[in-house]
Design an enzyme around this catalytic site. Structure first.
Site, PDB file in Angstrom:
ATOM      1  N   ARG A  42       0.832  -1.209   0.000  1.00  0.00           N
ATOM      2  CA  ARG A  42       0.000   0.000   0.000  1.00  0.00           C
ATOM      3  C   ARG A  42       0.861   1.252   0.000  1.00  0.00           C
ATOM      4  O   ARG A  42       2.035   1.211   0.387  1.00  0.00           O
ATOM      5  CB  ARG A  42      -0.984   0.021   1.173  1.00  0.00           C
ATOM      6  CG  ARG A  42      -0.415  -0.392   2.507  1.00  0.00           C
ATOM      7  CD  ARG A  42      -1.547  -0.657   3.533  1.00  0.00           C
ATOM      8  NE  ARG A  42      -0.982  -1.178   4.771  1.00  0.00           N
ATOM      9  CZ  ARG A  42      -1.662  -1.706   5.775  1.00  0.00           C
ATOM     10  NH1 ARG A  42      -2.971  -1.788   5.719  1.00  0.00           N
ATOM     11  NH2 ARG A  42      -1.044  -2.162   6.847  1.00  0.00           N
ATOM     12  N   TYR A  95      -2.738 -10.559  17.155  1.00  0.00           N
ATOM     13  CA  TYR A  95      -2.904  -9.530  16.121  1.00  0.00           C
ATOM     14  C   TYR A  95      -3.838  -8.438  16.670  1.00  0.00           C
ATOM     15  O   TYR A  95      -4.936  -8.233  16.198  1.00  0.00           O
ATOM     16  CB  TYR A  95      -3.507 -10.221  14.900  1.00  0.00           C
ATOM     17  CG  TYR A  95      -3.524  -9.468  13.585  1.00  0.00           C
ATOM     18  CD1 TYR A  95      -3.070  -8.162  13.460  1.00  0.00           C
ATOM     19  CD2 TYR A  95      -4.006 -10.105  12.443  1.00  0.00           C
ATOM     20  CE1 TYR A  95      -3.098  -7.518  12.242  1.00  0.00           C
ATOM     21  CE2 TYR A  95      -4.041  -9.461  11.216  1.00  0.00           C
ATOM     22  CZ  TYR A  95      -3.587  -8.164  11.124  1.00  0.00           C
ATOM     23  OH  TYR A  95      -3.631  -7.528   9.910  1.00  0.00           O
ATOM     24  N   ASP A 133      -5.329  -4.783  17.548  1.00  0.00           N
ATOM     25  CA  ASP A 133      -5.389  -3.383  17.158  1.00  0.00           C
ATOM     26  C   ASP A 133      -5.231  -2.525  18.417  1.00  0.00           C
ATOM     27  O   ASP A 133      -5.265  -3.043  19.542  1.00  0.00           O
ATOM     28  CB  ASP A 133      -6.713  -3.083  16.452  1.00  0.00           C
ATOM     29  CG  ASP A 133      -6.663  -3.473  14.971  1.00  0.00           C
ATOM     30  OD1 ASP A 133      -5.561  -3.502  14.410  1.00  0.00           O
ATOM     31  OD2 ASP A 133      -7.732  -3.752  14.397  1.00  0.00           O
TER      32      ASP A 133
HETATM   33  P1  FAD Z   1       4.450  -2.075  20.216  1.00  0.00           P
HETATM   34  O1  FAD Z   1       3.884  -0.822  19.695  1.00  0.00           O
HETATM   35  O2  FAD Z   1       5.203  -2.958  19.280  1.00  0.00           O
HETATM   36  O3  FAD Z   1       5.388  -1.709  21.459  1.00  0.00           O
HETATM   37  C1  FAD Z   1       6.339  -2.603  21.996  1.00  0.00           C
HETATM   38  C2  FAD Z   1       7.581  -1.800  22.306  1.00  0.00           C
HETATM   39  O4  FAD Z   1       8.500  -2.616  22.998  1.00  0.00           O
HETATM   40  C3  FAD Z   1       8.293  -1.314  21.033  1.00  0.00           C
HETATM   41  O5  FAD Z   1       8.505   0.079  21.109  1.00  0.00           O
HETATM   42  C4  FAD Z   1       9.602  -2.093  21.054  1.00  0.00           C
HETATM   43  O6  FAD Z   1      10.677  -1.356  20.490  1.00  0.00           O
HETATM   44  C5  FAD Z   1       9.801  -2.327  22.530  1.00  0.00           C
HETATM   45  N1  FAD Z   1      10.636  -3.485  22.820  1.00  0.00           N
HETATM   46  C6  FAD Z   1      10.523  -4.734  22.298  1.00  0.00           C
HETATM   47  N2  FAD Z   1      11.503  -5.523  22.800  1.00  0.00           N
HETATM   48  C7  FAD Z   1      12.234  -4.759  23.648  1.00  0.00           C
HETATM   49  C8  FAD Z   1      13.392  -5.014  24.431  1.00  0.00           C
HETATM   50  N3  FAD Z   1      13.989  -6.206  24.414  1.00  0.00           N
HETATM   51  N4  FAD Z   1      13.881  -4.002  25.196  1.00  0.00           N
HETATM   52  C9  FAD Z   1      13.296  -2.773  25.198  1.00  0.00           C
HETATM   53  N5  FAD Z   1      12.213  -2.495  24.447  1.00  0.00           N
HETATM   54  C10 FAD Z   1      11.692  -3.467  23.690  1.00  0.00           C
HETATM   55  N6  FAD Z   1      -4.013  -0.748  15.064  1.00  0.00           N
HETATM   56  C11 FAD Z   1      -5.164  -0.058  14.920  1.00  0.00           C
HETATM   57  O7  FAD Z   1      -5.957   0.008  15.867  1.00  0.00           O
HETATM   58  N7  FAD Z   1      -5.465   0.600  13.755  1.00  0.00           N
HETATM   59  C12 FAD Z   1      -4.634   0.594  12.686  1.00  0.00           C
HETATM   60  O8  FAD Z   1      -4.937   1.205  11.644  1.00  0.00           O
HETATM   61  C13 FAD Z   1      -3.400  -0.126  12.798  1.00  0.00           C
HETATM   62  N8  FAD Z   1      -2.556  -0.184  11.762  1.00  0.00           N
HETATM   63  C14 FAD Z   1      -1.377  -0.862  11.902  1.00  0.00           C
HETATM   64  C15 FAD Z   1      -0.495  -0.884  10.818  1.00  0.00           C
HETATM   65  C16 FAD Z   1       0.717  -1.562  10.915  1.00  0.00           C
HETATM   66  C17 FAD Z   1       1.647  -1.575   9.741  1.00  0.00           C
HETATM   67  C18 FAD Z   1       1.058  -2.238  12.138  1.00  0.00           C
HETATM   68  C19 FAD Z   1       2.357  -2.978  12.258  1.00  0.00           C
HETATM   69  C20 FAD Z   1       0.175  -2.229  13.212  1.00  0.00           C
HETATM   70  C21 FAD Z   1      -1.045  -1.547  13.107  1.00  0.00           C
HETATM   71  N9  FAD Z   1      -1.939  -1.484  14.181  1.00  0.00           N
HETATM   72  C22 FAD Z   1      -3.123  -0.795  14.037  1.00  0.00           C
HETATM   73  C23 FAD Z   1      -1.664  -2.181  15.456  1.00  0.00           C
HETATM   74  C24 FAD Z   1      -0.963  -1.302  16.503  1.00  0.00           C
HETATM   75  O9  FAD Z   1       0.279  -0.873  16.006  1.00  0.00           O
HETATM   76  C25 FAD Z   1      -0.773  -2.132  17.774  1.00  0.00           C
HETATM   77  O10 FAD Z   1      -2.012  -2.588  18.246  1.00  0.00           O
HETATM   78  C26 FAD Z   1      -0.060  -1.419  18.928  1.00  0.00           C
HETATM   79  O11 FAD Z   1       0.946  -0.551  18.505  1.00  0.00           O
HETATM   80  C27 FAD Z   1       0.533  -2.468  19.829  1.00  0.00           C
HETATM   81  O12 FAD Z   1       1.091  -1.888  20.987  1.00  0.00           O
HETATM   82  P2  FAD Z   1       2.102  -2.761  21.844  1.00  0.00           P
HETATM   83  O13 FAD Z   1       2.505  -1.911  23.007  1.00  0.00           O
HETATM   84  O14 FAD Z   1       1.556  -4.096  22.088  1.00  0.00           O
HETATM   85  O15 FAD Z   1       3.355  -3.018  20.870  1.00  0.00           O
HETATM   86  N1  UDP Z   2      -6.625  -7.718   2.587  1.00  0.00           N
HETATM   87  C1  UDP Z   2      -6.733  -7.994   1.239  1.00  0.00           C
HETATM   88  N2  UDP Z   2      -6.843  -6.964   0.365  1.00  0.00           N
HETATM   89  C2  UDP Z   2      -6.842  -5.671   0.755  1.00  0.00           C
HETATM   90  C3  UDP Z   2      -6.735  -5.385   2.141  1.00  0.00           C
HETATM   91  C4  UDP Z   2      -6.622  -6.435   3.022  1.00  0.00           C
HETATM   92  O1  UDP Z   2      -6.732  -9.155   0.852  1.00  0.00           O
HETATM   93  O2  UDP Z   2      -6.937  -4.778  -0.099  1.00  0.00           O
HETATM   94  C5  UDP Z   2      -6.490  -8.859   3.517  1.00  0.00           C
HETATM   95  C6  UDP Z   2      -5.021  -9.206   3.804  1.00  0.00           C
HETATM   96  O3  UDP Z   2      -4.925 -10.612   3.973  1.00  0.00           O
HETATM   97  C7  UDP Z   2      -4.761  -8.499   5.105  1.00  0.00           C
HETATM   98  C8  UDP Z   2      -6.111  -8.684   5.820  1.00  0.00           C
HETATM   99  O4  UDP Z   2      -7.073  -8.556   4.763  1.00  0.00           O
HETATM  100  O5  UDP Z   2      -3.694  -9.070   5.821  1.00  0.00           O
HETATM  101  C9  UDP Z   2      -6.396  -7.688   6.926  1.00  0.00           C
HETATM  102  O6  UDP Z   2      -6.353  -6.387   6.382  1.00  0.00           O
HETATM  103  P1  UDP Z   2      -6.075  -5.122   7.290  1.00  0.00           P
HETATM  104  O7  UDP Z   2      -6.269  -3.905   6.457  1.00  0.00           O
HETATM  105  O8  UDP Z   2      -6.864  -5.260   8.530  1.00  0.00           O
HETATM  106  O9  UDP Z   2      -4.523  -5.321   7.581  1.00  0.00           O
HETATM  107  P2  UDP Z   2      -3.492  -4.511   8.510  1.00  0.00           P
HETATM  108  O10 UDP Z   2      -3.875  -3.053   8.440  1.00  0.00           O
HETATM  109  O11 UDP Z   2      -3.584  -5.117   9.872  1.00  0.00           O
HETATM  110  O12 UDP Z   2      -2.177  -4.789   7.851  1.00  0.00           O
END
Ligand code: FAD
Ligand code: UDP
Length: 376
Positions: free
Chosen positions: A284, A354, A356
Protein backbone atom coordinates in the site's frame (compact mmCIF):
# COMPACT_ATOMS: atom_id res chain seq x y z
CA UNK A 1 16.66 -5.51 44.87
CA UNK A 2 15.93 -2.04 43.57
CA UNK A 3 14.43 0.03 46.39
CA UNK A 4 13.32 2.81 44.07
CA UNK A 5 10.96 1.14 41.62
CA UNK A 6 8.02 -1.24 41.94
CA UNK A 7 7.84 -2.08 38.23
CA UNK A 8 10.12 -2.36 35.25
CA UNK A 9 8.18 -1.96 31.99
CA UNK A 10 9.94 -3.28 28.91
CA UNK A 11 8.66 -1.38 25.86
CA UNK A 12 7.23 2.15 25.64
CA UNK A 13 4.44 1.12 23.24
CA UNK A 14 0.75 1.44 23.98
CA UNK A 15 0.54 -1.58 26.30
CA UNK A 16 3.54 -0.53 28.35
CA UNK A 17 2.38 3.08 28.51
CA UNK A 18 -1.15 2.25 29.69
CA UNK A 19 0.22 -0.06 32.37
CA UNK A 20 2.83 2.49 33.48
CA UNK A 21 0.24 5.27 33.62
CA UNK A 22 -2.27 3.29 35.67
CA UNK A 23 0.40 1.95 38.03
CA UNK A 24 1.73 5.48 38.59
CA UNK A 25 -1.78 6.71 39.39
CA UNK A 26 -1.92 3.98 42.03
CA UNK A 27 1.22 5.38 43.62
CA UNK A 28 3.63 2.81 42.21
CA UNK A 29 7.08 3.81 41.01
CA UNK A 30 7.73 2.72 37.46
CA UNK A 31 10.81 2.47 35.27
CA UNK A 32 10.16 2.16 31.51
CA UNK A 33 12.89 1.00 29.14
CA UNK A 34 12.60 1.15 25.37
CA UNK A 35 15.13 -0.18 22.89
CA UNK A 36 14.23 2.29 20.11
CA UNK A 37 15.32 5.92 20.29
CA UNK A 38 11.74 7.08 20.81
CA UNK A 39 8.60 6.22 22.77
CA UNK A 40 5.18 5.11 21.43
CA UNK A 41 6.17 1.83 19.74
CA UNK A 42 4.48 1.28 16.41
CA UNK A 43 2.02 4.14 16.85
CA UNK A 44 4.87 6.67 16.75
CA UNK A 45 4.14 9.75 14.61
CA UNK A 46 6.42 12.66 13.79
CA UNK A 47 5.79 16.04 12.17
CA UNK A 48 7.14 16.50 8.64
CA UNK A 49 6.11 19.30 6.24
CA UNK A 50 3.34 20.41 8.61
CA UNK A 51 1.65 17.04 9.07
CA UNK A 52 1.94 14.03 11.31
CA UNK A 53 3.72 11.19 9.55
CA UNK A 54 2.87 7.68 10.75
CA UNK A 55 6.36 6.17 10.97
CA UNK A 56 5.26 2.53 11.18
CA UNK A 57 2.29 2.33 8.82
CA UNK A 58 -1.16 3.94 8.76
CA UNK A 59 -2.83 3.90 12.16
CA UNK A 60 -6.55 4.58 12.40
CA UNK A 61 -8.12 4.36 15.82
CA UNK A 62 -11.47 2.57 15.92
CA UNK A 63 -13.56 0.96 18.64
CA UNK A 64 -17.13 0.26 19.62
CA UNK A 65 -16.25 0.27 23.30
CA UNK A 66 -17.27 3.60 24.76
CA UNK A 67 -15.04 3.14 27.82
CA UNK A 68 -11.96 2.65 25.63
CA UNK A 69 -12.93 5.63 23.46
CA UNK A 70 -13.33 7.82 26.55
CA UNK A 71 -10.07 6.50 27.93
CA UNK A 72 -8.02 7.39 24.86
CA UNK A 73 -9.75 10.77 24.51
CA UNK A 74 -8.16 11.79 27.82
CA UNK A 75 -4.87 11.98 25.98
CA UNK A 76 -5.81 13.51 22.60
CA UNK A 77 -8.64 15.05 20.67
CA UNK A 78 -9.61 12.99 17.63
CA UNK A 79 -10.65 14.24 14.20
CA UNK A 80 -13.52 12.72 12.21
CA UNK A 81 -11.35 10.70 9.83
CA UNK A 82 -13.08 7.61 8.45
CA UNK A 83 -10.88 5.07 6.73
CA UNK A 84 -11.97 4.53 3.12
CA UNK A 85 -9.08 2.83 1.35
CA UNK A 86 -9.14 2.27 -2.39
CA UNK A 87 -7.67 -0.75 -4.18
CA UNK A 88 -5.58 -0.46 -7.33
CA UNK A 89 -5.58 -3.74 -9.29
CA UNK A 90 -3.45 -3.28 -12.42
CA UNK A 91 -4.81 0.26 -12.77
CA UNK A 92 -8.46 -0.64 -12.08
CA UNK A 93 -9.68 1.24 -8.99
CA UNK A 94 -12.12 -0.36 -6.53
CA UNK A 95 -13.59 0.86 -3.27
CA UNK A 96 -12.86 -1.05 -0.09
CA UNK A 97 -14.04 -2.71 2.04
CA UNK A 98 -16.13 -5.00 -0.15
CA UNK A 99 -19.40 -3.12 -0.59
CA UNK A 100 -22.00 -2.11 -3.19
CA UNK A 101 -19.57 0.39 -4.77
CA UNK A 102 -17.08 -2.46 -5.30
CA UNK A 103 -19.76 -4.82 -6.64
CA UNK A 104 -21.17 -2.18 -8.99
CA UNK A 105 -17.75 -1.34 -10.44
CA UNK A 106 -16.87 -5.00 -10.86
CA UNK A 107 -20.12 -6.45 -12.19
CA UNK A 108 -22.42 -3.53 -12.98
CA UNK A 109 -24.93 -4.79 -10.39
CA UNK A 110 -27.04 -2.08 -8.75
CA UNK A 111 -29.02 -3.70 -5.95
CA UNK A 112 -28.03 -5.80 -2.93
CA UNK A 113 -30.12 -8.66 -4.36
CA UNK A 114 -28.20 -8.64 -7.65
CA UNK A 115 -24.88 -8.54 -5.77
CA UNK A 116 -25.87 -11.36 -3.44
CA UNK A 117 -26.96 -13.48 -6.39
CA UNK A 118 -23.66 -12.93 -8.20
CA UNK A 119 -21.66 -13.87 -5.11
CA UNK A 120 -23.84 -16.95 -4.52
CA UNK A 121 -23.23 -18.14 -8.11
CA UNK A 122 -19.46 -17.86 -7.62
CA UNK A 123 -19.63 -19.56 -4.24
CA UNK A 124 -21.63 -22.46 -5.71
CA UNK A 125 -19.21 -22.81 -8.65
CA UNK A 126 -16.26 -22.99 -6.22
CA UNK A 127 -17.95 -25.96 -4.43
CA UNK A 128 -16.59 -25.24 -0.97
CA UNK A 129 -18.49 -27.27 1.58
CA UNK A 130 -18.46 -27.06 5.37
CA UNK A 131 -16.38 -24.71 7.46
CA UNK A 132 -13.74 -22.77 5.47
CA UNK A 133 -10.38 -24.41 6.23
CA UNK A 134 -8.13 -21.52 5.21
CA UNK A 135 -8.11 -17.89 4.07
CA UNK A 136 -8.81 -18.72 0.41
CA UNK A 137 -11.90 -20.79 1.25
CA UNK A 138 -13.06 -18.18 3.74
CA UNK A 139 -12.67 -15.35 1.20
CA UNK A 140 -14.49 -17.18 -1.59
CA UNK A 141 -17.27 -18.18 0.80
CA UNK A 142 -17.72 -14.58 1.88
CA UNK A 143 -17.32 -12.75 -1.37
CA UNK A 144 -16.89 -15.02 -4.42
CA UNK A 145 -14.00 -15.74 -6.76
CA UNK A 146 -13.75 -12.43 -8.72
CA UNK A 147 -13.07 -10.33 -5.64
CA UNK A 148 -10.84 -13.03 -4.23
CA UNK A 149 -8.71 -13.05 -7.40
CA UNK A 150 -8.53 -9.26 -7.89
CA UNK A 151 -8.56 -7.78 -4.41
CA UNK A 152 -7.48 -10.48 -1.96
CA UNK A 153 -5.18 -13.19 -3.31
CA UNK A 154 -2.26 -11.04 -4.56
CA UNK A 155 -2.34 -8.64 -1.60
CA UNK A 156 -2.63 -11.41 0.98
CA UNK A 157 0.08 -13.64 -0.45
CA UNK A 158 2.62 -10.83 -0.64
CA UNK A 159 1.62 -9.46 2.77
CA UNK A 160 2.07 -12.81 4.52
CA UNK A 161 4.61 -14.49 2.19
CA UNK A 162 2.44 -17.62 2.12
CA UNK A 163 -0.24 -19.14 -0.06
CA UNK A 164 -3.75 -18.07 0.91
CA UNK A 165 -4.55 -21.78 1.24
CA UNK A 166 -2.01 -22.00 4.09
CA UNK A 167 -3.22 -18.95 6.02
CA UNK A 168 -5.82 -18.86 8.80
CA UNK A 169 -9.34 -17.77 7.81
CA UNK A 170 -9.67 -15.19 10.60
CA UNK A 171 -7.31 -12.72 8.90
CA UNK A 172 -9.81 -11.95 6.16
CA UNK A 173 -12.73 -11.73 8.60
CA UNK A 174 -11.13 -8.50 9.85
CA UNK A 175 -12.65 -6.85 6.76
CA UNK A 176 -16.37 -6.04 6.54
CA UNK A 177 -18.53 -7.26 3.64
CA UNK A 178 -21.44 -4.90 3.14
CA UNK A 179 -24.48 -4.82 0.92
CA UNK A 180 -24.72 -1.02 1.19
CA UNK A 181 -22.94 1.81 -0.62
CA UNK A 182 -20.69 2.46 2.39
CA UNK A 183 -16.89 2.66 2.02
CA UNK A 184 -16.15 2.83 5.77
CA UNK A 185 -13.42 0.22 6.39
CA UNK A 186 -14.53 -0.37 9.97
CA UNK A 187 -17.88 -1.25 11.52
CA UNK A 188 -17.04 0.47 14.79
CA UNK A 189 -19.01 3.24 16.48
CA UNK A 190 -16.01 5.50 17.12
CA UNK A 191 -13.19 6.25 14.72
CA UNK A 192 -10.59 8.97 14.09
CA UNK A 193 -7.01 10.16 14.06
CA UNK A 194 -5.60 12.09 17.02
CA UNK A 195 -5.12 15.76 16.15
CA UNK A 196 -1.40 16.38 16.66
CA UNK A 197 -0.50 12.71 16.25
CA UNK A 198 -0.24 9.54 18.32
CA UNK A 199 3.07 10.16 20.06
CA UNK A 200 1.47 12.72 22.37
CA UNK A 201 -0.89 10.02 23.69
CA UNK A 202 1.97 7.90 24.94
CA UNK A 203 3.95 10.97 26.04
CA UNK A 204 1.03 12.12 28.21
CA UNK A 205 0.53 8.65 29.65
CA UNK A 206 4.18 8.55 30.67
CA UNK A 207 4.31 12.12 31.94
CA UNK A 208 4.06 11.44 35.68
CA UNK A 209 6.52 12.04 38.53
CA UNK A 210 6.41 8.32 39.39
CA UNK A 211 7.54 7.29 35.88
CA UNK A 212 11.10 7.28 34.63
CA UNK A 213 11.64 6.56 30.91
CA UNK A 214 14.89 5.45 29.30
CA UNK A 215 15.09 5.02 25.52
CA UNK A 216 17.90 3.26 23.61
CA UNK A 217 17.92 0.54 26.25
CA UNK A 218 17.43 -3.10 25.29
CA UNK A 219 16.23 -5.38 28.09
CA UNK A 220 18.41 -8.21 26.79
CA UNK A 221 21.57 -6.16 27.26
CA UNK A 222 21.05 -6.46 31.04
CA UNK A 223 18.41 -9.17 31.48
CA UNK A 224 19.93 -10.85 34.54
CA UNK A 225 20.47 -7.56 36.37
CA UNK A 226 16.98 -6.33 35.58
CA UNK A 227 15.43 -9.55 36.86
CA UNK A 228 17.51 -9.34 40.02
CA UNK A 229 16.77 -5.65 40.55
CA UNK A 230 13.04 -5.28 39.92
CA UNK A 231 10.32 -7.02 41.92
CA UNK A 232 7.95 -7.01 38.92
CA UNK A 233 8.54 -6.79 35.20
CA UNK A 234 5.95 -6.04 32.49
CA UNK A 235 7.43 -7.39 29.27
CA UNK A 236 5.96 -6.25 25.92
CA UNK A 237 8.69 -7.61 23.63
CA UNK A 238 8.74 -11.04 21.95
CA UNK A 239 7.84 -13.80 24.40
CA UNK A 240 9.95 -16.40 22.57
CA UNK A 241 12.99 -14.13 22.77
CA UNK A 242 12.40 -13.66 26.50
CA UNK A 243 12.77 -17.43 26.91
CA UNK A 244 15.79 -17.51 24.62
CA UNK A 245 13.75 -19.38 21.94
CA UNK A 246 14.11 -22.51 24.07
CA UNK A 247 10.95 -24.12 22.65
CA UNK A 248 11.59 -22.87 19.10
CA UNK A 249 10.95 -19.66 17.18
CA UNK A 250 7.53 -18.10 16.74
CA UNK A 251 6.93 -16.71 13.23
CA UNK A 252 6.57 -12.99 12.57
CA UNK A 253 6.12 -10.85 9.49
CA UNK A 254 8.18 -7.74 8.99
CA UNK A 255 7.82 -4.61 6.85
CA UNK A 256 10.03 -2.06 5.19
CA UNK A 257 8.72 1.51 4.98
CA UNK A 258 9.93 3.79 2.21
CA UNK A 259 8.96 7.39 2.97
CA UNK A 260 9.51 10.34 0.63
CA UNK A 261 8.47 13.98 0.43
CA UNK A 262 7.24 14.93 -3.03
CA UNK A 263 6.85 18.42 -4.51
CA UNK A 264 3.14 17.96 -5.29
CA UNK A 265 0.04 19.07 -3.44
CA UNK A 266 -1.99 15.89 -3.81
CA UNK A 267 -0.28 12.70 -4.95
CA UNK A 268 -2.99 10.04 -4.91
CA UNK A 269 -6.21 11.66 -3.70
CA UNK A 270 -6.69 9.33 -0.74
CA UNK A 271 -4.87 8.46 2.50
CA UNK A 272 -4.54 4.74 1.68
CA UNK A 273 -4.31 3.01 -1.70
CA UNK A 274 -3.78 -0.76 -1.66
CA UNK A 275 -1.97 -2.45 -4.55
CA UNK A 276 -3.75 -5.77 -4.71
CA UNK A 277 -1.92 -7.41 -7.63
CA UNK A 278 0.83 -9.95 -6.97
CA UNK A 279 3.52 -8.14 -9.01
CA UNK A 280 3.76 -4.69 -7.34
CA UNK A 281 6.25 -5.31 -4.53
CA UNK A 282 4.56 -3.03 -1.98
CA UNK A 283 1.10 -3.58 -0.50
CA UNK A 284 0.00 0.00 0.00
CA UNK A 285 0.90 3.67 -0.34
CA UNK A 286 -0.11 6.06 2.41
CA UNK A 287 -0.38 9.78 1.71
CA UNK A 288 -0.26 11.16 5.22
CA UNK A 289 -1.83 14.60 4.66
CA UNK A 290 -5.21 13.04 3.83
CA UNK A 291 -5.54 11.90 7.45
CA UNK A 292 -5.65 15.54 8.47
CA UNK A 293 -7.99 17.33 6.07
CA UNK A 294 -6.08 20.04 4.28
CA UNK A 295 -3.35 20.50 6.87
CA UNK A 296 0.25 20.58 5.75
CA UNK A 297 2.29 22.65 3.35
CA UNK A 298 0.94 23.37 -0.14
CA UNK A 299 2.86 21.75 -2.97
CA UNK A 300 4.44 19.22 -0.63
CA UNK A 301 3.23 15.81 0.38
CA UNK A 302 4.69 12.86 2.26
CA UNK A 303 4.02 9.33 1.06
CA UNK A 304 5.04 5.94 2.46
CA UNK A 305 5.25 2.70 0.54
CA UNK A 306 4.87 -0.42 2.67
CA UNK A 307 6.84 -3.48 1.57
CA UNK A 308 6.25 -6.84 3.28
CA UNK A 309 9.47 -8.57 4.31
CA UNK A 310 10.31 -12.07 5.60
CA UNK A 311 11.20 -11.79 9.27
CA UNK A 312 14.51 -12.99 10.64
CA UNK A 313 16.04 -12.42 14.08
CA UNK A 314 16.95 -8.79 14.56
CA UNK A 315 14.20 -7.46 12.25
CA UNK A 316 11.16 -5.60 13.60
CA UNK A 317 8.41 -8.19 14.22
CA UNK A 318 5.40 -6.15 13.07
CA UNK A 319 2.87 -8.97 12.82
CA UNK A 320 2.52 -12.27 14.69
CA UNK A 321 1.62 -15.05 12.24
CA UNK A 322 -1.26 -16.61 14.15
CA UNK A 323 -1.63 -19.98 12.43
CA UNK A 324 -2.28 -23.21 14.36
CA UNK A 325 1.39 -24.20 14.68
CA UNK A 326 2.47 -20.81 16.03
CA UNK A 327 -0.53 -20.49 18.32
CA UNK A 328 0.27 -23.91 19.82
CA UNK A 329 3.89 -22.92 20.33
CA UNK A 330 2.79 -19.61 21.87
CA UNK A 331 0.60 -21.55 24.33
CA UNK A 332 3.68 -23.46 25.47
CA UNK A 333 5.54 -20.19 26.01
CA UNK A 334 2.52 -18.72 27.80
CA UNK A 335 2.63 -21.74 30.15
CA UNK A 336 6.25 -21.03 30.93
CA UNK A 337 5.32 -17.40 31.44
CA UNK A 338 2.49 -18.24 33.85
CA UNK A 339 5.00 -20.02 36.12
CA UNK A 340 6.98 -16.80 36.56
CA UNK A 341 5.21 -14.65 39.14
CA UNK A 342 7.68 -11.84 38.59
CA UNK A 343 6.83 -11.31 34.91
CA UNK A 344 3.68 -10.09 33.16
CA UNK A 345 3.67 -10.57 29.38
CA UNK A 346 1.58 -8.05 27.44
CA UNK A 347 0.84 -6.50 24.06
CA UNK A 348 1.08 -7.67 20.47
CA UNK A 349 4.43 -9.39 20.97
CA UNK A 350 4.18 -10.46 24.61
CA UNK A 351 0.77 -12.07 24.01
CA UNK A 352 1.47 -12.97 20.37
CA UNK A 353 -1.86 -11.59 19.14
CA UNK A 354 -2.90 -9.53 16.12
CA UNK A 355 -4.16 -6.75 18.41
CA UNK A 356 -5.39 -3.38 17.16
CA UNK A 357 -4.84 -0.32 19.35
CA UNK A 358 -8.20 -0.44 21.12
CA UNK A 359 -7.63 -4.12 21.91
CA UNK A 360 -4.18 -3.38 23.33
CA UNK A 361 -5.61 -0.69 25.59
CA UNK A 362 -8.33 -3.09 26.69
CA UNK A 363 -5.83 -5.88 27.35
CA UNK A 364 -3.61 -3.51 29.33
CA UNK A 365 -6.53 -2.30 31.46
CA UNK A 366 -7.56 -5.92 32.16
CA UNK A 367 -3.99 -6.65 33.24
CA UNK A 368 -3.96 -3.54 35.46
CA UNK A 369 -7.20 -4.66 37.09
CA UNK A 370 -5.91 -8.16 37.75
CA UNK A 371 -2.66 -6.80 39.12
CA UNK A 372 -4.06 -4.18 41.46
CA UNK A 373 -7.31 -5.76 42.53
CA UNK A 374 -5.81 -9.08 43.53
CA UNK A 375 -4.02 -7.29 46.36
CA UNK A 376 -0.55 -8.22 45.13
P1 FAD B 1 4.45 -2.07 20.22
O1 FAD B 1 3.88 -0.82 19.70
O2 FAD B 1 5.20 -2.96 19.28
O3 FAD B 1 5.39 -1.71 21.46
C1 FAD B 1 6.34 -2.60 22.00
C2 FAD B 1 7.58 -1.80 22.31
O4 FAD B 1 8.50 -2.62 23.00
C3 FAD B 1 8.29 -1.31 21.03
O5 FAD B 1 8.51 0.08 21.11
C4 FAD B 1 9.60 -2.09 21.05
O6 FAD B 1 10.68 -1.36 20.49
C5 FAD B 1 9.80 -2.33 22.53
N1 FAD B 1 10.64 -3.49 22.82
C6 FAD B 1 10.52 -4.73 22.30
N2 FAD B 1 11.50 -5.52 22.80
C7 FAD B 1 12.23 -4.76 23.65
C8 FAD B 1 13.39 -5.01 24.43
N3 FAD B 1 13.99 -6.21 24.41
N4 FAD B 1 13.88 -4.00 25.20
C9 FAD B 1 13.30 -2.77 25.20
N5 FAD B 1 12.21 -2.50 24.45
C10 FAD B 1 11.69 -3.47 23.69
N6 FAD B 1 -4.01 -0.75 15.06
C11 FAD B 1 -5.16 -0.06 14.92
O7 FAD B 1 -5.96 0.01 15.87
N7 FAD B 1 -5.46 0.60 13.75
C12 FAD B 1 -4.63 0.59 12.69
O8 FAD B 1 -4.94 1.21 11.64
C13 FAD B 1 -3.40 -0.13 12.80
N8 FAD B 1 -2.56 -0.18 11.76
C14 FAD B 1 -1.38 -0.86 11.90
C15 FAD B 1 -0.49 -0.88 10.82
C16 FAD B 1 0.72 -1.56 10.92
C17 FAD B 1 1.65 -1.57 9.74
C18 FAD B 1 1.06 -2.24 12.14
C19 FAD B 1 2.36 -2.98 12.26
C20 FAD B 1 0.17 -2.23 13.21
C21 FAD B 1 -1.05 -1.55 13.11
N9 FAD B 1 -1.94 -1.48 14.18
C22 FAD B 1 -3.12 -0.80 14.04
C23 FAD B 1 -1.66 -2.18 15.46
C24 FAD B 1 -0.96 -1.30 16.50
O9 FAD B 1 0.28 -0.87 16.01
C25 FAD B 1 -0.77 -2.13 17.77
O10 FAD B 1 -2.01 -2.59 18.25
C26 FAD B 1 -0.06 -1.42 18.93
O11 FAD B 1 0.95 -0.55 18.50
C27 FAD B 1 0.53 -2.47 19.83
O12 FAD B 1 1.09 -1.89 20.99
P2 FAD B 1 2.10 -2.76 21.84
O13 FAD B 1 2.51 -1.91 23.01
O14 FAD B 1 1.56 -4.10 22.09
O15 FAD B 1 3.36 -3.02 20.87
N1 UDP C 1 -6.63 -7.72 2.59
C1 UDP C 1 -6.73 -7.99 1.24
N2 UDP C 1 -6.84 -6.96 0.36
C2 UDP C 1 -6.84 -5.67 0.75
C3 UDP C 1 -6.74 -5.38 2.14
C4 UDP C 1 -6.62 -6.44 3.02
O1 UDP C 1 -6.73 -9.15 0.85
O2 UDP C 1 -6.94 -4.78 -0.10
C5 UDP C 1 -6.49 -8.86 3.52
C6 UDP C 1 -5.02 -9.21 3.80
O3 UDP C 1 -4.93 -10.61 3.97
C7 UDP C 1 -4.76 -8.50 5.11
C8 UDP C 1 -6.11 -8.68 5.82
O4 UDP C 1 -7.07 -8.56 4.76
O5 UDP C 1 -3.69 -9.07 5.82
C9 UDP C 1 -6.40 -7.69 6.93
O6 UDP C 1 -6.35 -6.39 6.38
P1 UDP C 1 -6.08 -5.12 7.29
O7 UDP C 1 -6.27 -3.91 6.46
O8 UDP C 1 -6.86 -5.26 8.53
O9 UDP C 1 -4.52 -5.32 7.58
P2 UDP C 1 -3.49 -4.51 8.51
O10 UDP C 1 -3.87 -3.05 8.44
O11 UDP C 1 -3.58 -5.12 9.87
O12 UDP C 1 -2.18 -4.79 7.85
Amino acid sequence: MNEKFDYLIVGAGLFGAVFAHEAALKGKKVKVIEKRDHIAGNIYTKEVAGIQVHQYGAHIFHTSDRAIWNYVNQFAEFNRYTNTPVANYHGEMYNLPFNMNTFNKLWGVRTPQEAAQKIQEQRDAAKISGQPRNLEEQAITLIGTDIYEKLIKGYTEKQWGQKATELPAFIIRRLPVRYTYDNNYFNDTYQGIPIGGYTQIVAKMLDHPNIDVETNMDFFARKAEYLADYPKVVFTGMIDQFFDYQLGELAYRSLRFETETLPVDNYQGNAVINYTDAETPFTRIIEHKHFEFGKGDDNQTVITKEYPVDWKRGDEPYYPVNNQTNNNLYKQYAKLGAKQDQIIFGGRLGQYRYYDMHQVIHAALVTVKAEFESGK
